[in-house]
Write an enzyme that holds these catalytic residues in place. Structure first.
Site, mmCIF file in Angstrom:
data_model
loop_
_atom_site.group_PDB
_atom_site.id
_atom_site.type_symbol
_atom_site.label_atom_id
_atom_site.label_comp_id
_atom_site.label_asym_id
_atom_site.label_seq_id
_atom_site.Cartn_x
_atom_site.Cartn_y
_atom_site.Cartn_z
ATOM 1 N N SER A 76 -32.038 34.986 -13.967
ATOM 2 C CA SER A 76 -32.928 34.259 -14.866
ATOM 3 C C SER A 76 -32.765 32.754 -14.726
ATOM 4 O O SER A 76 -33.584 31.993 -15.242
ATOM 5 C CB SER A 76 -32.592 34.644 -16.303
ATOM 6 N N TYR A 83 -33.286 35.225 -20.081
ATOM 7 C CA TYR A 83 -33.882 36.536 -20.305
ATOM 8 C C TYR A 83 -33.266 37.247 -21.529
ATOM 9 O O TYR A 83 -33.885 38.154 -22.078
ATOM 10 C CB TYR A 83 -33.643 37.441 -19.094
ATOM 11 N N GLY A 84 -32.042 36.829 -21.867
ATOM 12 C CA GLY A 84 -31.288 37.546 -22.915
ATOM 13 C C GLY A 84 -32.060 37.823 -24.193
ATOM 14 O O GLY A 84 -32.021 38.941 -24.720
ATOM 15 N N CYS A 112 -28.050 39.426 -12.499
ATOM 16 C CA CYS A 112 -28.296 39.130 -13.914
ATOM 17 C C CYS A 112 -28.092 40.446 -14.663
ATOM 18 O O CYS A 112 -28.704 41.463 -14.310
ATOM 19 C CB CYS A 112 -29.727 38.634 -14.086
ATOM 20 N N ASN A 113 -27.232 40.399 -15.659
ATOM 21 C CA ASN A 113 -26.956 41.635 -16.408
ATOM 22 C C ASN A 113 -28.178 42.101 -17.184
ATOM 23 O O ASN A 113 -28.472 43.288 -17.248
ATOM 24 C CB ASN A 113 -25.801 41.407 -17.383
ATOM 25 N N THR A 114 -28.897 41.142 -17.780
ATOM 26 C CA THR A 114 -30.043 41.519 -18.601
ATOM 27 C C THR A 114 -31.119 42.163 -17.732
ATOM 28 O O THR A 114 -31.688 43.205 -18.089
ATOM 29 C CB THR A 114 -30.616 40.277 -19.330
ATOM 30 N N THR A 168 -23.719 36.732 -16.526
ATOM 31 C CA THR A 168 -23.365 35.895 -15.376
ATOM 32 C C THR A 168 -22.729 34.558 -15.778
ATOM 33 O O THR A 168 -22.021 33.961 -14.987
ATOM 34 C CB THR A 168 -24.631 35.580 -14.572
HETATM 35 N N1 DGL Z 1 -28.193 35.883 -16.468
HETATM 36 C C1 DGL Z 1 -28.167 36.434 -17.802
HETATM 37 C C2 DGL Z 1 -27.292 37.674 -17.829
HETATM 38 O O1 DGL Z 1 -26.418 37.875 -16.999
HETATM 39 C C3 DGL Z 1 -27.685 35.427 -18.812
HETATM 40 C C4 DGL Z 1 -28.687 34.348 -19.113
HETATM 41 C C5 DGL Z 1 -29.960 34.892 -19.729
HETATM 42 O O2 DGL Z 1 -29.992 35.187 -20.932
HETATM 43 O O3 DGL Z 1 -30.909 35.025 -18.994
HETATM 44 O O4 DGL Z 1 -27.481 38.486 -18.688
#
Ligand code: DGL
Length: 284
Positions: free
Chosen positions: A11, A42-43, A73-75, A185
């Protein structure tokens, strides 16, 4: 396929923590990184919307002929990984399973904490993946929505963030976790602070390194790894502000961040594709 690049997206700049590990473990590989800064973070977004963004970016990266795609990205992994893996032929790797595998190797008490964005935690993706591998594990999860903003302001120490970290993390410590997955991340940049709060007895797991190892294993198994003596290129693309990305990019990744190029996902990227081929040509 060997000489194609690895496509990585997030993101924003956070996914560069994954790029750092890929460069360290696979220094011979070319990388195209796309940070969707214009639409990140994205969260707080709906998972359906994040899934749509992920598909658009995958299509965009396929235009560069990448050989594998990493959703750094985890989200976005929580929102899209299973669906996009079934939709595309190319290998697509997320960050959740690698982090889970590392946490399961580490835990002794089978009580694992997971922290992440609201999107990631509400999706229940970590509980699902952990439960599929070891249903006996107890997962204590917690959204830490304020961490991302602090990291992006480079405020990774000090009383303000420490107070917030205590409010998020101390109740998790009380619940007896021995391992804590940094399921976002941005959180590896808060590792020192988090260790101060939870104490040295709790192991912190960042999925960045594990993800890079998985990328290497997949390339190996397909015979798609480049020769170790190849010189590599990194192309850093953003949908957002170039100057801000360059500054944050250096913080997340280091001096490898040189030029940052602005792109619009969904529009043909012919000139940029050509530029990348020239970059590679200069380094060959
Ligand atoms: N990259 C996002 C994650 O790993 C964190 C930042 C976001 O909220 O987009 O979830």
């Amino acid at each position: 396929m060997k000489d194609k690049a690895i496509g990585v997206f997030d993101s924003g700049v956070g996914g560069l923590t994954v790029v750092r590990s890929i460069i360290d473990i696979l220094p011979e590989e070319d990388i195209i990184y796309l940070g969707d800064d214009a639409r990140g973070p994205y969260g707080p977004r709906e998972l359906d919307e994040v899934r749509k963004f992920a598909r658009e970016i995958i299509e965009f990266l396929l235009g560069f002929g990448v050989k594998v795609i990493v959703i750094a990205c985890n989200t976005a992994t929580a929102a899209a990984i299973e669906i996009v893996q079934s939709e595309y032929d190319i290998p697509i790797i997320g960050v959740i399973k690698p982090g889970v595998r590392a946490a399961l190797r580490k835990t002794r008490t089978k009580r694992i904490g997971v922290i992440g964005t609201v999107g990631t935690i509400n999706s229940g993706a970590y509980e699902r993946v952990i439960g599929e591998i070891d249903p006996e594990v107890i997962v204590v999860s917690r959204a830490c929505p304020e961490f991302v903003d602090f990291v992006e302001r480079n405020e990774t120490h000090g009383s303000r963030i420490e107070k917030i970290a205590r409010s998020y993390l101390e109740p998790m410590v009380t619940q007896g976790i021995d391992t804590l997955v940094l399921g976002c991340t941005h959180y590896p940049l808060l590792e020192d602070l988090i260790t101060d709060v939870v104490g040295p007895g709790i192991s912190l797991i960042s999925s960045a390194e594990e993800t890079a190892v998985e990328v290497g294993e997949i390339l190996d198994s397909l015979g798609w790894k480049r020769r170790p003596d190849n010189r590599s290129s990194l192309m850093f693309l953003t949908t957002g502000d170039v100057q801000k990305c360059r500054e944050l990019g250096r913080m997340f990744l280091g001096p490898e961040v040189e030029d940052v190029i602005k792109v619009r996902v969904g529009e043909p990227a012919l000139e940029i594709i050509e530029h990348f081929e020239q970059m590679k040509g200069r380094k060959a």
